[in-house]
Design a protein around this motif. Structure first.
Motif, PDB file in Angstrom:
ATOM      1  N   LEU A  88       0.806  -1.230   0.000  1.00  0.00           N
ATOM      2  CA  LEU A  88       0.000   0.000   0.000  1.00  0.00           C
ATOM      3  C   LEU A  88       0.838   1.278   0.000  1.00  0.00           C
ATOM      4  O   LEU A  88       0.581   2.179  -0.806  1.00  0.00           O
ATOM      5  N   ARG A 115       2.095   2.136  -3.379  1.00  0.00           N
ATOM      6  CA  ARG A 115       1.091   2.612  -4.333  1.00  0.00           C
ATOM      7  C   ARG A 115       0.539   3.971  -3.947  1.00  0.00           C
ATOM      8  O   ARG A 115       0.165   4.768  -4.811  1.00  0.00           O
ATOM      9  N   TYR A 135      -4.259   7.747  -0.013  1.00  0.00           N
ATOM     10  CA  TYR A 135      -4.949   6.470   0.167  1.00  0.00           C
ATOM     11  C   TYR A 135      -6.421   6.704   0.528  1.00  0.00           C
ATOM     12  O   TYR A 135      -7.308   6.038  -0.004  1.00  0.00           O
ATOM     13  N   TYR A 160      -3.335   0.524   6.182  1.00  0.00           N
ATOM     14  CA  TYR A 160      -2.374   1.395   5.504  1.00  0.00           C
ATOM     15  C   TYR A 160      -1.307   1.875   6.485  1.00  0.00           C
ATOM     16  O   TYR A 160      -0.106   1.790   6.211  1.00  0.00           O
TER      17      TYR A 160
END
Length: 121
Positions: A12, A15, A22, A83
């Motif tokens: 996560l 990305r 997020y 996250y």
């Protein structure tokens, strides 16, 4: 027949470099519409969009109170916690140990599959 699944998706934090980015992603995938989320936060949808995706120099920022209200609105706390844990509680050594453990767990199945393939030829 056993099936093996390998996940090559980046973690996560790789990305989404920030929690805000997020949350902006999650705001678009949770079942509740962005318009309803904004209403729950007592702000206009455009304001929420600006806070989630600020332009260069934009003064609108998602603050801690906004984040708490967003979590209450969407019930998406597990995703936010996942996250944060991935970003701040995980490290290369822990990731490597997890992958090694998974591979070691797969070895018996892999060895059995190899043996079955050899036997069928």
């Amino acid at each position: 027949m056993s099936q093996m699944t390998l996940n090559f998706e980046p973690a996560l934090p790789e990305r989404f470099p920030t929690l805000r980015s997020y949350v902006a992603h999650r705001a678009n995938v949770v079942p509740k519409s962005l318009k309803t989320q904004a209403a729950d936060l007592d702000m206009a949808p455009s304001t929420l969009s600006r806070k989630l995706n600020p332009a260069e120099g934009d003064t609108q920022r998602l603050n801690c109170d906004d984040l708490e209200a967003w979590i209450a609105s969407t019930n998406d706390a597990p995703a936010v916690i996942e996250y944060l844990a991935a970003k701040y509680m995980d490290n290369d050594a822990a990731r490597k140990a997890r992958v090694l453990s998974k591979v070691e767990g797969m070895l018996p199945d892999l060895m059995a599959a190899i043996a079955a393939m050899k036997a069928s030829t």
